[in-house]
Design a protein around this motif. Structure first.
Motif, PDB file in Angstrom:
ATOM      1  N   VAL A 113      47.520  69.474  76.767  1.00 57.54           N
ATOM      2  CA  VAL A 113      48.690  70.086  75.532  1.00 57.54           C
ATOM      3  C   VAL A 113      48.807  68.861  74.823  1.00 57.54           C
ATOM      4  CG1 VAL A 113      51.044  70.532  75.042  1.00 57.54           C
ATOM      5  CG2 VAL A 113      49.865  71.548  77.128  1.00 57.54           C
ATOM      6  N   SER A 114      49.045  67.741  74.876  1.00 57.18           N
ATOM      7  CA  SER A 114      49.310  66.590  74.088  1.00 57.18           C
ATOM      8  C   SER A 114      47.889  66.149  73.105  1.00 57.18           C
ATOM      9  CB  SER A 114      49.856  65.086  74.942  1.00 57.18           C
ATOM     10  OG  SER A 114      50.939  65.410  75.762  1.00 57.18           O
ATOM     11  N   GLU A 115      46.915  66.114  73.888  1.00 58.09           N
ATOM     12  CA  GLU A 115      45.568  65.525  73.204  1.00 58.09           C
ATOM     13  C   GLU A 115      45.200  66.728  72.178  1.00 58.09           C
ATOM     14  OE1 GLU A 115      42.816  63.999  76.083  1.00 58.09           O
ATOM     15  OE2 GLU A 115      43.915  62.155  76.205  1.00 58.09           O
ATOM     16  N   LEU A 116      45.501  67.845  72.523  1.00 57.56           N
ATOM     17  CA  LEU A 116      45.250  68.940  71.491  1.00 57.56           C
ATOM     18  C   LEU A 116      45.758  68.972  70.281  1.00 57.56           C
ATOM     19  CD1 LEU A 116      44.463  71.922  74.126  1.00 57.56           C
ATOM     20  CD2 LEU A 116      42.811  71.082  72.515  1.00 57.56           C
ATOM     21  N   PHE A 117      46.977  68.333  70.391  1.00 57.28           N
ATOM     22  CA  PHE A 117      47.823  68.117  69.041  1.00 57.28           C
ATOM     23  C   PHE A 117      47.792  66.762  68.695  1.00 57.28           C
ATOM     24  CE2 PHE A 117      49.883  72.016  70.789  1.00 57.28           C
ATOM     25  CZ  PHE A 117      49.792  72.640  69.580  1.00 57.28           C
ATOM     26  N   GLY A 118      46.611  65.906  69.188  1.00 61.33           N
ATOM     27  CA  GLY A 118      46.368  64.673  68.812  1.00 61.33           C
ATOM     28  C   GLY A 118      47.249  63.385  69.221  1.00 61.33           C
ATOM     29  N   TYR A 119      47.886  63.708  70.401  1.00 57.99           N
ATOM     30  CA  TYR A 119      48.507  62.633  70.759  1.00 57.99           C
ATOM     31  C   TYR A 119      48.215  62.013  71.837  1.00 57.99           C
ATOM     32  CZ  TYR A 119      52.262  65.673  68.153  1.00 57.99           C
ATOM     33  OH  TYR A 119      53.012  66.573  67.322  1.00 57.99           O
ATOM     34  N   SER A 120      48.700  60.668  71.940  1.00 59.01           N
ATOM     35  CA  SER A 120      48.135  59.672  72.919  1.00 59.01           C
ATOM     36  C   SER A 120      48.715  60.099  74.366  1.00 59.01           C
ATOM     37  CB  SER A 120      48.010  58.107  72.641  1.00 59.01           C
ATOM     38  OG  SER A 120      47.789  57.469  73.682  1.00 59.01           O
ATOM     39  N   VAL A 121      48.271  59.868  75.441  1.00 59.03           N
ATOM     40  CA  VAL A 121      48.704  60.111  77.033  1.00 59.03           C
ATOM     41  C   VAL A 121      48.351  58.817  77.635  1.00 59.03           C
ATOM     42  CG1 VAL A 121      49.099  61.322  79.008  1.00 59.03           C
ATOM     43  CG2 VAL A 121      48.785  62.464  76.672  1.00 59.03           C
ATOM     44  N   LYS A 122      49.111  58.148  78.372  1.00 58.61           N
ATOM     45  CA  LYS A 122      48.778  56.782  79.078  1.00 58.61           C
ATOM     46  C   LYS A 122      49.507  57.067  80.374  1.00 58.61           C
ATOM     47  CE  LYS A 122      48.325  51.860  79.061  1.00 58.61           C
ATOM     48  NZ  LYS A 122      48.734  50.659  78.306  1.00 58.61           N
ATOM     49  N   ASP A 131      53.224  58.011  79.732  1.00 55.80           N
ATOM     50  CA  ASP A 131      53.601  57.643  78.128  1.00 55.80           C
ATOM     51  C   ASP A 131      53.051  58.875  77.097  1.00 55.80           C
ATOM     52  OD1 ASP A 131      55.703  55.437  77.987  1.00 55.80           O
ATOM     53  OD2 ASP A 131      54.446  54.961  79.597  1.00 55.80           O
ATOM     54  N   VAL A 132      53.654  59.526  76.414  1.00 58.54           N
ATOM     55  CA  VAL A 132      53.173  60.334  75.402  1.00 58.54           C
ATOM     56  C   VAL A 132      53.658  59.943  74.087  1.00 58.54           C
ATOM     57  CG1 VAL A 132      53.023  62.638  74.218  1.00 58.54           C
ATOM     58  CG2 VAL A 132      53.007  62.350  76.823  1.00 58.54           C
ATOM     59  N   ARG A 133      52.608  59.327  73.302  1.00 57.44           N
ATOM     60  CA  ARG A 133      52.958  58.831  71.986  1.00 57.44           C
ATOM     61  C   ARG A 133      52.440  59.670  70.853  1.00 57.44           C
ATOM     62  NH1 ARG A 133      55.715  54.175  72.503  1.00 57.44           N
ATOM     63  NH2 ARG A 133      55.625  54.228  70.227  1.00 57.44           N
ATOM     64  N   THR A 134      53.387  59.978  69.954  1.00 57.72           N
ATOM     65  CA  THR A 134      53.080  60.825  68.814  1.00 57.72           C
ATOM     66  C   THR A 134      52.459  59.910  67.633  1.00 57.72           C
ATOM     67  OG1 THR A 134      55.306  60.857  67.982  1.00 57.72           O
ATOM     68  CG2 THR A 134      54.696  62.570  69.431  1.00 57.72           C
ATOM     69  N   ASP A 135      52.685  58.693  67.577  1.00 57.39           N
ATOM     70  CA  ASP A 135      52.260  57.871  66.485  1.00 57.39           C
ATOM     71  C   ASP A 135      50.997  57.240  66.756  1.00 57.39           C
ATOM     72  OD1 ASP A 135      53.009  56.393  68.731  1.00 57.39           O
ATOM     73  OD2 ASP A 135      54.264  54.839  67.476  1.00 57.39           O
ATOM     74  N   ILE A 136      50.062  57.714  68.091  1.00 53.18           N
ATOM     75  CA  ILE A 136      48.758  57.138  68.298  1.00 53.18           C
ATOM     76  C   ILE A 136      47.900  58.586  68.327  1.00 53.18           C
ATOM     77  CG2 ILE A 136      47.208  55.982  69.728  1.00 53.18           C
ATOM     78  CD1 ILE A 136      49.578  54.212  70.934  1.00 53.18           C
ATOM     79  N   ILE A 137      47.080  58.375  67.366  1.00 56.90           N
ATOM     80  CA  ILE A 137      46.143  59.711  67.442  1.00 56.90           C
ATOM     81  C   ILE A 137      44.757  59.445  68.345  1.00 56.90           C
ATOM     82  CG2 ILE A 137      44.615  61.179  65.955  1.00 56.90           C
ATOM     83  CD1 ILE A 137      47.792  60.965  65.218  1.00 56.90           C
ATOM     84  N   THR A 138      44.911  60.561  69.278  1.00 58.67           N
ATOM     85  CA  THR A 138      43.605  60.867  70.199  1.00 58.67           C
ATOM     86  C   THR A 138      43.131  62.091  69.976  1.00 58.67           C
ATOM     87  OG1 THR A 138      44.880  59.365  71.717  1.00 58.67           O
ATOM     88  CG2 THR A 138      42.970  60.699  72.600  1.00 58.67           C
ATOM     89  N   PRO A 139      42.001  62.298  69.263  1.00 63.45           N
ATOM     90  CA  PRO A 139      41.328  63.571  69.078  1.00 63.45           C
ATOM     91  C   PRO A 139      40.746  64.153  70.531  1.00 63.45           C
ATOM     92  CG  PRO A 139      39.725  61.806  68.526  1.00 63.45           C
ATOM     93  CD  PRO A 139      40.994  61.055  68.827  1.00 63.45           C
ATOM     94  N   PRO A 140      41.045  65.403  70.640  1.00 61.39           N
ATOM     95  CA  PRO A 140      40.527  65.904  72.046  1.00 61.39           C
ATOM     96  C   PRO A 140      39.137  66.174  72.172  1.00 61.39           C
ATOM     97  CG  PRO A 140      40.957  67.765  70.366  1.00 61.39           C
ATOM     98  CD  PRO A 140      41.508  66.405  69.729  1.00 61.39           C
ATOM     99  N   VAL A 141      38.713  65.935  73.495  1.00 69.10           N
ATOM    100  CA  VAL A 141      37.046  66.257  73.512  1.00 69.10           C
ATOM    101  C   VAL A 141      36.905  67.515  74.075  1.00 69.10           C
ATOM    102  CG1 VAL A 141      35.429  65.244  75.105  1.00 69.10           C
ATOM    103  CG2 VAL A 141      37.245  63.721  74.384  1.00 69.10           C
ATOM    104  N   LYS A 142      35.889  68.156  73.214  1.00 69.51           N
ATOM    105  CA  LYS A 142      35.441  69.464  73.505  1.00 69.51           C
ATOM    106  C   LYS A 142      34.482  69.662  74.486  1.00 69.51           C
ATOM    107  CE  LYS A 142      33.988  73.625  71.121  1.00 69.51           C
ATOM    108  NZ  LYS A 142      32.773  73.715  71.730  1.00 69.51           N
ATOM    109  N   GLU A 143      33.650  68.551  74.421  1.00 65.55           N
ATOM    110  CA  GLU A 143      32.489  68.729  75.529  1.00 65.55           C
ATOM    111  C   GLU A 143      32.240  67.490  76.150  1.00 65.55           C
ATOM    112  OE1 GLU A 143      30.744  71.268  76.423  1.00 65.55           O
ATOM    113  OE2 GLU A 143      31.188  72.639  74.730  1.00 65.55           O
ATOM    114  N   GLU A 144      32.632  67.059  77.428  1.00 63.64           N
ATOM    115  CA  GLU A 144      32.489  66.250  78.122  1.00 63.64           C
ATOM    116  C   GLU A 144      31.076  66.032  78.589  1.00 63.64           C
ATOM    117  OE1 GLU A 144      35.501  65.286  81.022  1.00 63.64           O
ATOM    118  OE2 GLU A 144      36.849  66.994  80.510  1.00 63.64           O
ATOM    119  N   LYS A 145      30.703  64.812  79.084  1.00 62.80           N
ATOM    120  CA  LYS A 145      29.361  64.602  79.467  1.00 62.80           C
ATOM    121  C   LYS A 145      29.416  65.038  81.162  1.00 62.80           C
ATOM    122  CE  LYS A 145      28.217  60.720  76.532  1.00 62.80           C
ATOM    123  NZ  LYS A 145      27.799  59.254  76.598  1.00 62.80           N
ATOM    124  N   ILE A 146      29.018  66.246  81.209  1.00 61.31           N
ATOM    125  CA  ILE A 146      28.883  66.985  82.528  1.00 61.31           C
ATOM    126  C   ILE A 146      27.512  67.010  82.927  1.00 61.31           C
ATOM    127  CG2 ILE A 146      29.517  68.873  83.902  1.00 61.31           C
ATOM    128  CD1 ILE A 146      31.831  69.224  82.331  1.00 61.31           C
TER     129      ILE A 146
END
Length: 277
Positions: A113-122, A131-146
């Motif tokens: 949920v957080s990363e789909l809205f661009g928020y950082s999760v640590k 920790d969820v931070r709304t001031d650090i942008i983390t773009p979601p990964v659509k395709e992982e290396k599987i």
């Protein structure tokens, strides 16, 4: 499609009744600890009530069973109960765990949920803090290396992952439909796990159920359902002959999947037939 999700959900929930709500973590948003219902940890994934996370992130929520849609002024994301796919516009994002109901609440994967809205999760394992931070942008990964094990017709792919939680090892098996980009969780087990493609693009996979009983499922991706279940811990499969060998009720069986015929064999025959598999 809803029927398919329900069938897969039934498979998944059968195997998830293994102390799934063990352990709690502390959730912080921009350094401030959040109250409300406690997050739930499930095999390296943290879930939060959708009402709590949406309120704190100032998101709008629309519930239309079995779907829940979350939005702000920019992004719009849709989740389905027991569906490991998140839908953002025309894009489909894979999540390792699906949203679920618990104590009359809808729990969603926090990181997704957080990363789909661009928020950082640590996550800090030392003090069980997220920790969820709304001031650090983390773009979601659509395709992982599987690394997929492709079906003979190349329409499908399967892969498995191993996670450790509370001194337990969990093995999850996933399926990808390359025509739609959607993924499905076929099984999670805390014991052994093996899987095979058959020449007819069926999946044979095994594990332990909630009662610690061994099983072998024969799963058809086209129908999106298990077409046969065999109760056994001992089995081998020969792709070249499409024969399943297993032990049940003190008997060794050779099962020809092409003709759907079973033949009782001796222990020595079993060893000889399966020694190179």
């Amino acid at each position: 499609m809803l029927k398919k999700r329900i069938l897969l959900g039934a498979i998944m929930l059968m195997s998830l009744k293994i102390n799934i709500f063990a352990g709690e973590v502390n959730l912080y948003l921009n350094g401030v600890k959040l109250g409300g219902a406690a997050p739930i940890s499930l095999r390296n994934t943290t879930f939060v009530p959708i009402g709590v996370i949406s309120r704190e992130l100032d998101l709008d929520v629309e519930w239309n069973n079995p779907s829940v849609e979350i939005s702000n002024n920019v992004e719009h994301v849709k989740f389905n109960i027991d569906d490991i796919n998140a839908y953002k516009g025309k894009e489909i994002f894979f999540m390792r765990e699906a949203p679920f109901f618990y104590e009359n609440r809808v729990y969603v994967p926090l990181r997704a949920v957080s990363e789909l809205f661009g928020y950082s999760v640590k996550f800090s394992d030392t003090d069980k803090r997220i920790d969820v931070r709304t001031d650090i942008i983390t773009p979601p990964v659509k395709e992982e290396k599987i690394e997929f094990e492709r079906s003979p017709n190349l329409n499908w792919g399967i892969w498995n992952e191993i996670n450790f939680y509370n001194n337990h090892q969990y093995k999850s098996l996933y399926l990808r439909d390359f025509s739609t980009g959607k993924s499905y969780k076929l099984n999670t087990t805390h014991g052994f796990e093996t899987h095979h493609w058959t020449p007819q693009n069926k999946i044979i996979f095994s594990g332990l159920n909630a009662q610690d009983e061994g099983f072998v499922h024969i799963f058809d991706p086209e129908q999106m359902k298990t077409i046969e279940t065999i109760s056994t811990r001992i089995y081998d499969y020969d792709f070249n002959t499409n024969k399943l060998y297993y032990y049940k009720n003190n008997t060794y069986i050779a099962y020809d999947l092409d003709t759907s015929t079973r033949k009782e064999i001796s222990r020595d025959e079993y060893i000889q037939l399966t020694q190179n598999l």
